[in-house]
Design an enzyme around this catalytic site. Structure first.
Site, short mmCIF file in Angstrom:
data_model
loop_
_atom_site.label_atom_id
_atom_site.label_comp_id
_atom_site.label_asym_id
_atom_site.label_seq_id
_atom_site.Cartn_x
_atom_site.Cartn_y
_atom_site.Cartn_z
N HIS A 37 0.84 -1.20 0.00
CA HIS A 37 0.00 0.00 0.00
C HIS A 37 0.88 1.26 0.00
O HIS A 37 0.57 2.24 -0.67
CB HIS A 37 -0.88 0.03 1.25
CG HIS A 37 -1.84 -1.11 1.37
ND1 HIS A 37 -1.72 -2.07 2.35
CD2 HIS A 37 -2.93 -1.46 0.64
CE1 HIS A 37 -2.71 -2.95 2.24
NE2 HIS A 37 -3.45 -2.61 1.20
N GLN A 148 -0.84 -3.96 -9.16
CA GLN A 148 -0.80 -5.08 -10.12
C GLN A 148 -1.12 -6.40 -9.43
O GLN A 148 -1.54 -7.35 -10.06
CB GLN A 148 0.59 -5.15 -10.75
CG GLN A 148 0.77 -6.27 -11.76
CD GLN A 148 2.22 -6.70 -11.89
OE1 GLN A 148 3.10 -5.85 -11.98
NE2 GLN A 148 2.48 -8.00 -11.90
N LYS A 149 -0.93 -6.43 -8.11
CA LYS A 149 -1.19 -7.67 -7.37
C LYS A 149 -2.59 -8.17 -7.65
O LYS A 149 -2.83 -9.36 -7.78
CB LYS A 149 -0.99 -7.44 -5.88
CG LYS A 149 -1.43 -8.61 -5.08
CD LYS A 149 -0.70 -8.71 -3.79
CE LYS A 149 -1.19 -9.87 -3.01
NZ LYS A 149 -2.63 -9.75 -2.73
N GLN A 153 -8.68 -7.17 -10.92
CA GLN A 153 -9.38 -5.99 -10.37
C GLN A 153 -8.98 -4.74 -11.15
O GLN A 153 -9.82 -3.93 -11.52
CB GLN A 153 -9.02 -5.84 -8.89
CG GLN A 153 -9.44 -4.53 -8.28
CD GLN A 153 -9.17 -4.49 -6.79
OE1 GLN A 153 -9.91 -5.06 -6.01
NE2 GLN A 153 -8.10 -3.84 -6.40
N SER A 185 0.83 -8.96 1.47
CA SER A 185 -0.63 -8.91 1.50
C SER A 185 -1.09 -8.76 2.95
O SER A 185 -0.44 -9.28 3.86
CB SER A 185 -1.19 -10.22 0.92
OG SER A 185 -2.53 -10.40 1.31
N SER A 186 -2.21 -8.08 3.13
CA SER A 186 -2.76 -7.95 4.49
C SER A 186 -3.06 -9.33 5.06
O SER A 186 -2.96 -9.55 6.27
CB SER A 186 -4.05 -7.13 4.46
OG SER A 186 -3.81 -5.90 3.82
P1 AMP Z 1 -6.32 -4.08 -0.42
O1 AMP Z 1 -6.22 -3.25 0.82
O2 AMP Z 1 -5.80 -5.45 -0.28
O3 AMP Z 1 -7.69 -4.00 -1.06
O4 AMP Z 1 -5.35 -3.40 -1.46
C1 AMP Z 1 -5.46 -2.04 -1.78
C2 AMP Z 1 -4.61 -1.78 -3.01
O5 AMP Z 1 -3.25 -2.08 -2.72
C3 AMP Z 1 -5.03 -2.64 -4.20
O6 AMP Z 1 -5.01 -1.85 -5.37
C4 AMP Z 1 -3.98 -3.71 -4.22
O7 AMP Z 1 -3.74 -4.24 -5.51
C5 AMP Z 1 -2.75 -2.95 -3.73
N1 AMP Z 1 -1.77 -3.87 -3.17
C6 AMP Z 1 -1.98 -4.83 -2.24
N2 AMP Z 1 -0.84 -5.53 -2.01
C7 AMP Z 1 0.11 -5.01 -2.83
C8 AMP Z 1 1.47 -5.30 -3.08
N3 AMP Z 1 2.12 -6.29 -2.45
N4 AMP Z 1 2.14 -4.56 -3.99
C9 AMP Z 1 1.49 -3.55 -4.65
N5 AMP Z 1 0.20 -3.23 -4.46
C10 AMP Z 1 -0.49 -3.94 -3.57
#
Ligand code: AMP
Length: 282
Positions: A37, A148-149, A153, A185-186
């Site tokens: 993030h 891109q992860k 989406q 990842s969270s």
């Molecule tokens: P989330 O909180 O998991 O919904 O992620 C919010 C945004 O952060 C989304 O656009 C994800 O694709 C991005 N994101 C999550 N993990 C990563 C990562 N390891 N590297 C880059 N972007 C990420």
């Protein structure tokens, strides 16, 4: 840094900034913020006068109640990280603020949502499409940042922006990884140290597939090789490995000249579902 829980208050603050001609970057997240993030926020800060990071665990994009309940919530740390990064505005509404009534609008994305996440998480992209549309209407940012992860989406949101003429430039930020290659990842917070170690094999599997792809091995053989590799790790339960056109997400049945290919993986480690991908250029 200002934290807003109410849509109207955020709108008022943004209106003033927009009247002064300031550009606004939006980074939508579900919180439990990490270096992935942070990469999005940093990039947003570089190109925009002001950055809004939204933190909202969107209930309607979860197809599994247990996953929604177990989703990590770490507000104090999230705010501290955003403050350090220099993010000026946080939008953190509760579910009532975003959905005073259950929404009856639904959005479909046709072929883009058929494979991969769409196939395994029924209703997921309807929930993503609705919440991102709402965020776009609330914030009306100049630029919006996605990772891109979550490649599928990203492509779906790109389609949403084109179809509904949102006047927003999308930016896709590369995947940030741990030293062992595991995509941050969270959900990694729910893994114990040995599971975290095991999970790094998902990236190894992608690399293996990438090498085989570059050697022009047939898709079926590549999938078999990956399955054979992952068999060595009983804790990994593979859901899919797909080799797709990066833009249309159409599954490739055979190797042909195509500019950009994405190899995407989803797997469970115990109860925790992880996704990852790599992009290859021919
Ligand atoms: P989330 O909180 O998991 O919904 O992620 C919010 C945004 O952060 C989304 O656009 C994800 O694709 C991005 N994101 C999550 N993990 C990563 C990562 N390891 N590297 C880059 N972007 C990420």
């Amino acid at each position: 840094m200002k934290v807003f829980g109410k849509i109207e208050e955020l709108r008022k603050a943004l209106k003033e900034l927009k009247n002064e001609g300031k550009s606004i970057g939006l980074v939508p997240t579900m919180g439990a913020l990490h270096q992935g993030h942070a990469a999005l926020v940093k990039q947003a800060i570089e190109t925009n006068d002001y950055v809004v990071c939204s933190i909202f665990v969107n209930p309607i994009q979860f197809n599994n109640e247990g996953d929604l309940k177990a989703y990590p919530r770490t507000t104090a740390q999230d705010h501290a990280l955003l403050e350090t990064l220099g993010c000026q505005l946080v939008f953190q509404p509760d579910a009532k603020e975003m959905y005073p009534k259950a929404p009856n609008l639904s959005i479909g994305f046709g072929a883009l949502e058929k494979p991969m996440e769409g196939a395994f998480r029924s209703g997921h992209f309807n929930g993503v499409g609705l919440v991102v549309s709402k965020l776009f209407n609330i914030v009306a940012p100049t630029n919006a940042y996605f990772g891109q992860k979550d490649l599928q989406q990203y492509q779906i949101i790109n389609n949403l922006v084109e179809t509904l003429n949102f006047d927003i430039k999308l930016v896709c930020v590369p995947i940030v990884r741990e030293k062992n290659g595991l995509a941050i990842s969270s959900r990694n917070q729910r893994l114990n140290p040995s599971e975290l170690d095991t999970a790094s094999n998902l990236y190894k599997a992608l690399q293996l597939a990438g090498e085989a792809f570059n050697q022009n091995k047939p898709i079926g053989i590549i999938k078999d090789e990956v399955a054979e590799f992952l068999c060595k790790f009983p804790a990994i339960n593979l859901e899919y490995l797909e080799i797709v056109d990066k833009n249309t997400l159409e599954s490739l049945k055979e190797l042909h000249q195509i500019n950009e290919v994405a190899i995407c993986i989803a797997a469970y480690i115990g109860e925790v579902r992880l996704i990852d991908n790599i992009i290859l250029k021919k």
